[in-house]
Enzyme design. Structure first.
Site, PDB file in Angstrom:
ATOM      1  N   ASP A 148       0.934  -1.206  -0.097  1.00  0.00           N
ATOM      2  CA  ASP A 148       0.005  -0.295  -0.145  1.00  0.00           C
ATOM      3  C   ASP A 148       0.937   1.275   0.166  1.00  0.00           C
ATOM      4  O   ASP A 148       2.097   1.304   0.219  1.00  0.00           O
ATOM      5  CB  ASP A 148      -0.915   0.127   1.271  1.00  0.00           C
ATOM      6  CG  ASP A 148      -1.487   1.264   1.698  1.00  0.00           C
ATOM      7  OD1 ASP A 148      -2.213   1.796   0.764  1.00  0.00           O
ATOM      8  OD2 ASP A 148      -1.411   1.797   2.782  1.00  0.00           O
TER       9      ASP A 148
ATOM     10  N   THR B  51      -4.880   5.843  -4.153  1.00  0.00           N
ATOM     11  CA  THR B  51      -4.491   6.972  -4.360  1.00  0.00           C
ATOM     12  C   THR B  51      -4.047   7.423  -6.016  1.00  0.00           C
ATOM     13  O   THR B  51      -4.056   6.294  -6.718  1.00  0.00           O
ATOM     14  CB  THR B  51      -3.113   7.685  -3.674  1.00  0.00           C
ATOM     15  OG1 THR B  51      -2.963   8.990  -3.751  1.00  0.00           O
ATOM     16  CG2 THR B  51      -1.833   6.880  -4.335  1.00  0.00           C
TER      17      THR B  51
ATOM     18  N   LYS C 127      -6.057  19.585  -6.596  1.00  0.00           N
ATOM     19  CA  LYS C 127      -5.340  19.073  -5.378  1.00  0.00           C
ATOM     20  C   LYS C 127      -4.115  18.191  -5.518  1.00  0.00           C
ATOM     21  O   LYS C 127      -3.284  18.173  -4.980  1.00  0.00           O
ATOM     22  CB  LYS C 127      -6.498  18.207  -4.417  1.00  0.00           C
ATOM     23  CG  LYS C 127      -6.036  17.330  -3.254  1.00  0.00           C
ATOM     24  CD  LYS C 127      -5.686  16.140  -3.541  1.00  0.00           C
ATOM     25  CE  LYS C 127      -5.117  15.129  -2.466  1.00  0.00           C
ATOM     26  NZ  LYS C 127      -4.675  13.813  -2.641  1.00  0.00           N
TER      27      LYS C 127
ATOM     28  N   ASP D 186      -0.156   5.205   1.039  1.00  0.00           N
ATOM     29  CA  ASP D 186      -0.455   6.161   1.771  1.00  0.00           C
ATOM     30  C   ASP D 186      -0.611   5.725   3.100  1.00  0.00           C
ATOM     31  O   ASP D 186      -1.522   4.636   3.449  1.00  0.00           O
ATOM     32  CB  ASP D 186      -1.697   7.019   1.510  1.00  0.00           C
ATOM     33  CG  ASP D 186      -1.512   7.908   0.216  1.00  0.00           C
ATOM     34  OD1 ASP D 186      -2.359   7.534  -0.928  1.00  0.00           O
ATOM     35  OD2 ASP D 186      -0.635   8.606   0.180  1.00  0.00           O
TER      36      ASP D 186
ATOM     37  N   GLY E 117     -10.246   7.435  -1.613  1.00  0.00           N
ATOM     38  CA  GLY E 117     -10.258   8.076  -2.982  1.00  0.00           C
ATOM     39  C   GLY E 117     -10.581   9.681  -2.819  1.00  0.00           C
ATOM     40  O   GLY E 117     -11.323   9.932  -1.918  1.00  0.00           O
TER      41      GLY E 117
ATOM     42  N   GLU F 154     -14.087  10.652  -4.070  1.00  0.00           N
ATOM     43  CA  GLU F 154     -15.294  10.207  -3.309  1.00  0.00           C
ATOM     44  C   GLU F 154     -15.073  10.754  -1.833  1.00  0.00           C
ATOM     45  O   GLU F 154     -16.056  10.844  -1.067  1.00  0.00           O
ATOM     46  CB  GLU F 154     -15.081   8.539  -2.979  1.00  0.00           C
ATOM     47  CG  GLU F 154     -14.860   7.920  -4.303  1.00  0.00           C
ATOM     48  CD  GLU F 154     -13.730   7.866  -5.185  1.00  0.00           C
ATOM     49  OE1 GLU F 154     -13.762   7.163  -6.255  1.00  0.00           O
ATOM     50  OE2 GLU F 154     -12.781   8.715  -4.877  1.00  0.00           O
ATOM     51  N   ARG F 155     -13.998  11.231  -1.365  1.00  0.00           N
ATOM     52  CA  ARG F 155     -13.766  11.938  -0.022  1.00  0.00           C
ATOM     53  C   ARG F 155     -14.265  13.342  -0.009  1.00  0.00           C
ATOM     54  O   ARG F 155     -15.185  13.460   0.937  1.00  0.00           O
ATOM     55  CB  ARG F 155     -12.267  11.906   0.632  1.00  0.00           C
ATOM     56  CG  ARG F 155     -11.969  12.165   2.032  1.00  0.00           C
ATOM     57  CD  ARG F 155     -10.698  11.969   2.204  1.00  0.00           C
ATOM     58  NE  ARG F 155     -10.286  10.672   2.056  1.00  0.00           N
ATOM     59  CZ  ARG F 155      -9.133  10.209   1.708  1.00  0.00           C
ATOM     60  NH1 ARG F 155      -8.394  11.010   1.337  1.00  0.00           N
ATOM     61  NH2 ARG F 155      -9.090   8.845   1.652  1.00  0.00           N
TER      62      ARG F 155
ATOM     63  N   HIS G 145     -10.162  18.065  -7.547  1.00  0.00           N
ATOM     64  CA  HIS G 145      -9.432  16.874  -7.218  1.00  0.00           C
ATOM     65  C   HIS G 145      -8.033  16.986  -8.062  1.00  0.00           C
ATOM     66  O   HIS G 145      -7.014  16.862  -7.481  1.00  0.00           O
ATOM     67  CB  HIS G 145      -9.940  15.650  -7.270  1.00  0.00           C
ATOM     68  CG  HIS G 145      -9.104  14.593  -6.867  1.00  0.00           C
ATOM     69  ND1 HIS G 145      -8.570  13.683  -7.721  1.00  0.00           N
ATOM     70  CD2 HIS G 145      -9.042  14.292  -5.745  1.00  0.00           C
ATOM     71  CE1 HIS G 145      -7.751  12.699  -7.043  1.00  0.00           C
ATOM     72  NE2 HIS G 145      -7.832  13.144  -5.784  1.00  0.00           N
TER      73      HIS G 145
END
Ligand code: XBP
Ligand code: MG
Length: 257
Positions: free
Chosen positions: A10, A125, A86, A12, A53, A56-57, A83
């Protein structure tokens, strides 16, 4: 006995503590650039991390906190544009000030590469974020160390769905009993176990300590470094003061014996 063939990481929270000092800062800078008075606190972000995500967040935040928010036009297009901004901020942050890898990550990756073990990434991510972290915090050619980088929207359903791990194994032509996964969160643990992988090392962090990691093989505070032993929080005692390939192979054999 099936041999361990690949380690799947993974990103993050596992390779680096990217959420508080990376993603959260990037989200707030994008909101500010868009003229939105949304400024997520560390605590609020911890609550929003229940949803994986970034797009989605943002929608989850609107549902929880601003249910009457009216986007200028189509909501999906508005969120996607926000996004994207971001993600650019996140990429910039990975260059300056940059972000250190978690303890033991570089040590273990170097050992595993010397031993010829295959490596993969399975993350929720955005792919560009993985590139930014690996090339700035690991090595300029770090992406080439991984056989597969499974990231973001490459699969229809994000963690806790198993899709991203299933896709990564399919790309490598491996079965779950040939793989061992590293995760940091309850969503990640559910995703791994749902894919059939049963060798699972969890390293907790400030946002995930105390979550339910049922089904994981071992839960640690980190992977350990010489002179800075890792602490076993729960599960297998097979691992020594730091996670090594030898320890992982013993742990894997224990799980699948
Ligand atoms: C963590 C996530 C991601 C990041 C934000 O992924 O859930 O959504 O928080 O990145 P993992 P994006 O733990 O699976 O690495 O904004 O690009 O989604
Ligand atoms: Mg994670």
């Amino acid at each position: 006995m099936v041999n361990l063939e690949a380690l799947i990481f993974d990103v993050d929270g596992t390779l680096a503590d990217t959420e508080r000092d990376g993603h959260l800062v990037a989200f707030n800078r994008a909101f500010n650039d868009a003229g939105l008075d949304w400024n997520w606190s560390v605590e609020t972000y911890g609550e929003l991390l229940a949803v994986t995500g970034g797009k989605e967040r943002i929608k989850y935040f609107l549902k929880l906190y601003l249910p009457d928010f009216q986007p200028p036009g189509d909501l999906d297009a508005f969120v996607a544009e926000l996004h994207a901004a971001k993600t650019q901020h996140y990429k910039d942050l990975m260059v300056e000030p940059g972000l250190a890898l978690r303890p033991g990550v570089m040590r273990l990756l170097q050992e595993v590469r010397e031993q010829g073990m295959r490596l993969a990434i399975a993350t929720t991510t955005t792919p560009a974020n993985v590139t930014a972290l690996l090339s700035n915090s690991m090595a300029a050619d770090a992406e080439s160390w991984f056989d597969v980088i499974a990231a973001g929207d490459i699969v229809p359903a994000k963690k806790p769905a198993p899709d991203i791990y299933v896709w990564a194994m399919q790309q490598m032509g491996l079965s779950p009993d040939q793989c061992l996964a590293f995760e940091d969160s309850d969503n990640g643990v559910k995703s791994v176990l749902g894919s059939g992988i049963r060798s699972l090392v969890v390293t907790v962090n400030g946002y995930t300590r105390g979550q339910d990691f049922s089904g994981s093989t071992v839960v640690l505070d980190n992977l350990g470094e010489p002179g800075k032993p890792c602490q076993c929080i729960s599960g297998s005692e097979v691992l020594d003061e730091m996670v090594t390939l030898k320890g992982l192979q013993a742990l894997h054999d224990d799980v699948w014996q």
